[in-house]
Design a protein around this motif. Structure first.
Motif, PDB file in Angstrom:
ATOM      1  N   ALA A 264       0.827  -1.185   0.000  1.00 14.77           N
ATOM      2  CA  ALA A 264       0.000   0.000   0.000  1.00 14.77           C
ATOM      3  C   ALA A 264       0.878   1.258   0.000  1.00 14.77           C
ATOM      4  O   ALA A 264       0.549   2.233  -0.659  1.00 14.77           O
ATOM      5  N   LYS A 265       1.987   1.198   0.726  1.00 15.67           N
ATOM      6  CA  LYS A 265       2.878   2.361   0.792  1.00 15.67           C
ATOM      7  C   LYS A 265       3.474   2.661  -0.588  1.00 15.67           C
ATOM      8  O   LYS A 265       3.522   3.813  -1.020  1.00 15.67           O
TER       9      LYS A 265
ATOM     10  N   THR B 274      -2.651  -8.992  -2.830  1.00 16.25           N
ATOM     11  CA  THR B 274      -2.046  -8.770  -1.516  1.00 16.25           C
ATOM     12  C   THR B 274      -2.125 -10.061  -0.708  1.00 16.25           C
ATOM     13  O   THR B 274      -2.873 -10.977  -1.051  1.00 16.25           O
ATOM     14  N   ASP B 275      -1.390 -10.126   0.381  1.00 17.97           N
ATOM     15  CA  ASP B 275      -1.420 -11.303   1.255  1.00 17.97           C
ATOM     16  C   ASP B 275      -2.811 -11.513   1.860  1.00 17.97           C
ATOM     17  O   ASP B 275      -3.202 -12.641   2.135  1.00 17.97           O
TER      18      ASP B 275
ATOM     19  N   SER C 140     -11.488 -16.019  -3.735  1.00 17.60           N
ATOM     20  CA  SER C 140     -11.273 -17.407  -4.113  1.00 17.60           C
ATOM     21  C   SER C 140      -9.808 -17.620  -4.488  1.00 17.60           C
ATOM     22  O   SER C 140      -9.081 -16.661  -4.784  1.00 17.60           O
ATOM     23  N   GLU C 141      -9.392 -18.857  -4.523  1.00 20.86           N
ATOM     24  CA  GLU C 141      -8.017 -19.189  -4.910  1.00 20.86           C
ATOM     25  C   GLU C 141      -7.721 -18.693  -6.331  1.00 20.86           C
ATOM     26  O   GLU C 141      -6.636 -18.192  -6.617  1.00 20.86           O
TER      27      GLU C 141
ATOM     28  N   LEU D 174      -5.128 -14.839 -10.087  1.00 21.34           N
ATOM     29  CA  LEU D 174      -5.260 -13.840 -11.137  1.00 21.34           C
ATOM     30  C   LEU D 174      -4.647 -12.515 -10.704  1.00 21.34           C
ATOM     31  O   LEU D 174      -3.877 -11.894 -11.441  1.00 21.34           O
ATOM     32  N   ARG D 175      -4.939 -12.064  -9.508  1.00 17.36           N
ATOM     33  CA  ARG D 175      -4.407 -10.786  -9.016  1.00 17.36           C
ATOM     34  C   ARG D 175      -2.893 -10.811  -8.859  1.00 17.36           C
ATOM     35  O   ARG D 175      -2.240  -9.790  -9.003  1.00 17.36           O
ATOM     36  N   ARG D 176      -2.306 -11.990  -8.573  1.00 21.68           N
ATOM     37  CA  ARG D 176      -0.841 -12.094  -8.472  1.00 21.68           C
ATOM     38  C   ARG D 176      -0.170 -12.011  -9.849  1.00 21.68           C
ATOM     39  O   ARG D 176       1.044 -11.897  -9.939  1.00 21.68           O
ATOM     40  N   ASN D 177      -0.958 -12.064 -10.909  1.00 16.61           N
ATOM     41  CA  ASN D 177      -0.430 -11.973 -12.272  1.00 16.61           C
ATOM     42  C   ASN D 177      -0.597 -10.587 -12.878  1.00 16.61           C
ATOM     43  O   ASN D 177      -0.356 -10.390 -14.065  1.00 16.61           O
TER      44      ASN D 177
END
Length: 132
Positions: free
Chosen positions: A1-2, A22-23, A30-31, A36-39
């Motif tokens: 966020a920072k 984010t963690d 969902s998994e 998807l967001r990590r990509n």
């Protein structure tokens, strides 16, 4: 966020990589949504991204956008297609853009691993994109 706050405050000097995921996503999503967001990473538009092949709307240098983490690693070698990154005009358009990114780009990304392609193709769009 920072890092994201710094990027928004001074978009022309961004250099840090900021993933959309984010963690804490695992607590709410969902998994498949987490994967998807990590990509996807958040970035500041450069002259390269404003002149992307197929780009229809004008994008200012420094504008905050989202792009494929796999294509980012290769962006100096190959011109990126329009589907590799996106610039939602408003916050409420992010969901639609991520969904389109999944359907139009990530499933066909030339730089994602074979394992990643199999995983992305297994997503059922109607149930995976609950909240982005």
């Amino acid at each position: 966020a920072k890092a994201l706050a710094e990027m928004i405050a001074n978009p022309l000097s961004c250099s840090k990589r900021v993933l959309l995921g984010t963690d804490e996503d695992k607590d709410w999503l969902s998994e498949n949504d987490c994967y998807l967001r990590r990509n996807i990473e958040v970035f500041c538009a450069t002259s390269n991204s404003t002149r992307a092949k197929g780009r229809h709307s004008r994008v200012s240098i420094g504008r905050i956008g989202f792009r494929c983490v796999h294509c980012t690693k290769s962006m100096h070698d190959v011109p990126l297609s329009q589907s590799a990154f996106f610039f939602p005009k408003t916050v409420d358009k992010i969901y639609h853009c991520v969904r389109e990114f999944h359907q139009e780009h990530l499933r066909h990304c030339p730089f994602i691993s074979e394992e990643g392609k199999v995983r992305v193709k297994s997503f059922i769009v109607s149930t995976t994109m609950c909240v982005v």
